[in-house]
Motif scaffolding. Structure first.
Motif, PDB file in Angstrom:
ATOM      1  N   GLN A 105       0.843  -1.184   0.000  1.00 18.63           N
ATOM      2  CA  GLN A 105       0.000   0.000   0.000  1.00 18.63           C
ATOM      3  C   GLN A 105       0.884   1.242   0.000  1.00 18.63           C
ATOM      4  O   GLN A 105       1.650   1.477   0.924  1.00 18.63           O
ATOM      5  N   ALA A 106       0.789   2.022  -1.069  1.00 19.50           N
ATOM      6  CA  ALA A 106       1.668   3.186  -1.209  1.00 19.50           C
ATOM      7  C   ALA A 106       1.360   4.214  -0.130  1.00 19.50           C
ATOM      8  O   ALA A 106       0.208   4.513   0.155  1.00 19.50           O
ATOM      9  N   ASN A 107       2.408   4.750   0.477  1.00 13.61           N
ATOM     10  CA  ASN A 107       2.285   5.940   1.315  1.00 13.61           C
ATOM     11  C   ASN A 107       3.571   6.745   1.185  1.00 13.61           C
ATOM     12  O   ASN A 107       4.533   6.311   0.537  1.00 13.61           O
ATOM     13  N   ILE A 108       3.610   7.911   1.776  1.00  9.99           N
ATOM     14  CA  ILE A 108       4.734   8.830   1.561  1.00  9.99           C
ATOM     15  C   ILE A 108       6.036   8.239   2.079  1.00  9.99           C
ATOM     16  O   ILE A 108       7.091   8.360   1.432  1.00  9.99           O
ATOM     17  N   GLU A 109       5.997   7.557   3.227  1.00  2.75           N
ATOM     18  CA  GLU A 109       7.223   6.976   3.767  1.00  2.75           C
ATOM     19  C   GLU A 109       7.723   5.836   2.896  1.00  2.75           C
ATOM     20  O   GLU A 109       8.917   5.727   2.608  1.00  2.75           O
ATOM     21  N   LYS A 110       6.829   4.975   2.459  1.00  6.56           N
ATOM     22  CA  LYS A 110       7.244   3.817   1.667  1.00  6.56           C
ATOM     23  C   LYS A 110       7.756   4.201   0.289  1.00  6.56           C
ATOM     24  O   LYS A 110       8.519   3.443  -0.319  1.00  6.56           O
ATOM     25  N   LEU A 111       7.340   5.345  -0.222  1.00  3.44           N
ATOM     26  CA  LEU A 111       7.837   5.804  -1.517  1.00  3.44           C
ATOM     27  C   LEU A 111       9.081   6.675  -1.377  1.00  3.44           C
ATOM     28  O   LEU A 111       9.616   7.149  -2.374  1.00  3.44           O
ATOM     29  N   ASN A 112       9.528   6.894  -0.150  1.00  2.00           N
ATOM     30  CA  ASN A 112      10.707   7.723   0.118  1.00  2.00           C
ATOM     31  C   ASN A 112      10.528   9.151  -0.403  1.00  2.00           C
ATOM     32  O   ASN A 112      11.481   9.778  -0.884  1.00  2.00           O
ATOM     33  N   LEU A 113       9.306   9.655  -0.284  1.00  2.00           N
ATOM     34  CA  LEU A 113       9.027  11.043  -0.658  1.00  2.00           C
ATOM     35  C   LEU A 113       9.323  11.968   0.524  1.00  2.00           C
ATOM     36  O   LEU A 113       9.373  11.533   1.684  1.00  2.00           O
ATOM     37  N   ASP A 116       7.360  16.798   3.678  1.00  2.00           N
ATOM     38  CA  ASP A 116       6.589  18.021   3.471  1.00  2.00           C
ATOM     39  C   ASP A 116       5.376  17.792   2.572  1.00  2.00           C
ATOM     40  O   ASP A 116       4.450  18.612   2.572  1.00  2.00           O
ATOM     41  N   PHE A 117       5.362  16.700   1.821  1.00  2.00           N
ATOM     42  CA  PHE A 117       4.215  16.405   0.961  1.00  2.00           C
ATOM     43  C   PHE A 117       2.944  16.214   1.776  1.00  2.00           C
ATOM     44  O   PHE A 117       1.841  16.411   1.263  1.00  2.00           O
ATOM     45  N   LYS A 118       3.109  15.829   3.041  1.00  2.27           N
ATOM     46  CA  LYS A 118       1.939  15.633   3.891  1.00  2.27           C
ATOM     47  C   LYS A 118       1.197  16.951   4.113  1.00  2.27           C
ATOM     48  O   LYS A 118      -0.023  16.957   4.293  1.00  2.27           O
ATOM     49  N   LYS A 119       1.928  18.068   4.104  1.00  3.42           N
ATOM     50  CA  LYS A 119       1.289  19.361   4.324  1.00  3.42           C
ATOM     51  C   LYS A 119       0.367  19.748   3.171  1.00  3.42           C
ATOM     52  O   LYS A 119      -0.587  20.504   3.362  1.00  3.42           O
ATOM     53  N   LEU A 120       0.662  19.258   1.985  1.00  7.10           N
ATOM     54  CA  LEU A 120      -0.132  19.644   0.816  1.00  7.10           C
ATOM     55  C   LEU A 120      -1.574  19.166   0.934  1.00  7.10           C
ATOM     56  O   LEU A 120      -2.505  19.869   0.548  1.00  7.10           O
ATOM     57  N   ALA A 144      -0.338   7.615  -2.728  1.00  8.80           N
ATOM     58  CA  ALA A 144       0.286   7.901  -1.431  1.00  8.80           C
ATOM     59  C   ALA A 144      -0.339   9.123  -0.772  1.00  8.80           C
ATOM     60  O   ALA A 144      -0.539   9.155   0.447  1.00  8.80           O
ATOM     61  N   LEU A 145      -0.667  10.145  -1.573  1.00  5.65           N
ATOM     62  CA  LEU A 145      -1.310  11.337  -1.016  1.00  5.65           C
ATOM     63  C   LEU A 145      -2.720  11.015  -0.515  1.00  5.65           C
ATOM     64  O   LEU A 145      -3.140  11.501   0.543  1.00  5.65           O
ATOM     65  N   THR A 152      -5.147  10.062   8.279  1.00  4.95           N
ATOM     66  CA  THR A 152      -5.086  11.191   9.215  1.00  4.95           C
ATOM     67  C   THR A 152      -6.343  12.048   9.280  1.00  4.95           C
ATOM     68  O   THR A 152      -6.486  12.830  10.223  1.00  4.95           O
ATOM     69  N   GLN A 153      -7.252  11.942   8.301  1.00  7.83           N
ATOM     70  CA  GLN A 153      -8.372  12.881   8.238  1.00  7.83           C
ATOM     71  C   GLN A 153      -9.697  12.150   8.017  1.00  7.83           C
ATOM     72  O   GLN A 153      -9.755  11.140   7.316  1.00  7.83           O
TER      73      GLN A 153
END
Length: 402
Positions: A105-113, A116-120, A144-145, A152-153
């Protein structure tokens, strides 16, 4: 075992070797893309098994649609691998282009992004565009986004995709996924419907035409967070392509609308890291500042390049600055053997041949016996197949010892 291997075994072997794409074409050897490099392996593939497999995938009900358009998009899980499949008519017959999606399951950590992308995705409304060339992982970053929102939301998310690539299990968000051609006739209709379905977040798989772009911009202006993908090589080019898709007399209004609703543009490409044995995304990021909005309104897209270079404090990233961050990064996520995706692997010399009809996916009435144009008589292939290891892998796939 039988003398030949089904397409399920071919896909399993391709995933085991770290392939991201698999191409099957009558009269040609199969082609696999590993770490961005395309290689042909094995013997030429007969047309019969490919045609039968295409019919099973499309189904009797949708087969006439394929015959009319000579192309069909879908997604399936084959051999435990989630695949995005395009079935196409070519001069040789019916071929398949298969994208093997990441098994985790793609997420920001697993994609090594960058974190700060979480703030978007914390913004309540606006437009986020994920762009890049074909095969650069746009859909995975988009997933991932969405997953970040899901974790979180508490928001109502509607995705519009063609086809659905990653399936989401709702955690905190309420997620509905619609596939164009199956759940809705078009992106346009799905976007019109979505505005009456109380969404907080809309995900548009791809902005392909002016009408989809217009409705996407409208949705982002009416209190929704909209995420969409687009093909481009830079952030400035992505915005310029959106504006250029409209007639000249409308472009001024479109630029104003785009300036008002834009949150960010992420443009990415993949680069192989030999030290980690994975491909990682390198990104260029444009965020919406007053200067950026002014440049967009005036159509001065060439000035966005300097805005990105001087916009580090506003969360912007040039490719060079992002590469420097990657070089300093220590906490890499590397998939384990059960989550292999784009890993280094032996040379693809051992993919099994596809010479028998594939397994039937589900009981279905036979499609009308309408055959595509007969393939031309095969000519000598000028690409030398890689030799060696075929017999050993076939035995391994069947559970025998080599």
């Amino acid at each position: 075992m039988s003398n030949a291997v089904t397409i399920d075994a071919v896909i399993a072997a391709a995933r085991e070797q770290g392939a991201s794409d698999l191409h099957l074409e009558p009269g040609l050897p199969m082609a696999v893309r590993i770490r961005g490099a395309l290689r042909m392996v094995g013997d030429p593939i007969p047309a019969g098994p490919l045609l039968e497999f295409a019919r099973q995938l499309v189904g009797a009900e949708q087969w006439p649609r394929f015959l009319e358009r000579r192309s069909y998009d879908l997604s399936r899980t084959l051999a435990g691998v989630r695949c995005r499949i395009n079935i196409l008519q070519t001069a040789r017959g019916v071929g398949l282009a298969i994208r093997l999606l990441a098994p985790f399951q793609a997420n920001i950590e697993k994609l090594n992004l960058h974190p700060d992308f979480k703030k978007l995705v914390a913004h309540p409304h606006g437009l986020i565009v994920v762009s890049g060339p074909t095969g650069c992982g746009k859909s995975t970053t988009l997933a991932a986004l969405i997953q970040e929102i899901n974790l979180t939301q508490t928001r109502h998310v509607i995705t519009i995709e063609s086809p659905i690539e990653y399936t989401f299990r709702p955690v905190r968000a309420y997620i509905r996924q619609r596939e164009v051609g199956r759940d809705t006739p078009s992106f346009e209709q799905a976007l019109l419907d979505a505005l009456r379905e109380d969404p907080d977040v809309l995900m548009v798989g791809e902005m392909r035409d002016p009408e989809t772009m217009r409705l996407t911009l409208n949705a982002s202006e009416t209190g929704h967070l909209v995420l969409a993908t687009l093909h481009s090589s830079t952030c400035a080019e992505a915005l310029q392509r959106i504006v250029a898709a409209f007639p000249a007399e409308m472009q001024s209004a479109v630029r104003a609308q785009l300036a008002d609703c834009l949150l960010a543009v992420i443009c990415q490409r993949l680069r192989y890291r030999p030290d980690l044995r994975i491909r990682v995304p390198e990104c260029e990021v444009l965020t919406s500042t007053m200067a950026v909005k002014a440049f967009i309104r005036q159509g001065e897209f060439f000035k966005l390049i300097s805005a990105i270079e001087t916009g580090a404090e506003a969360g912007m990233w040039t490719y060079a600055r992002y590469q420097a961050w990657l070089e300093s990064k220590k906490d890499w996520y590397v998939p384990d053997p059960g989550e292999r995706a784009e890993l280094d692997a032996p040379a693809p010399a051992a993919l099994p041949p596809l010479t028998t009809a594939p397994r039937v996916l589900a009981p279905a009435a036979k499609a009308a016996p309408v055959e595509p144009a007969a393939p031309r008589r095969p000519r000598p292939i000028e690409i030398e197949p890689v030799e060696g290891g075929l017999e050993a892998l076939i035995k391994q796939l069947s559970g025998q010892q080599p």
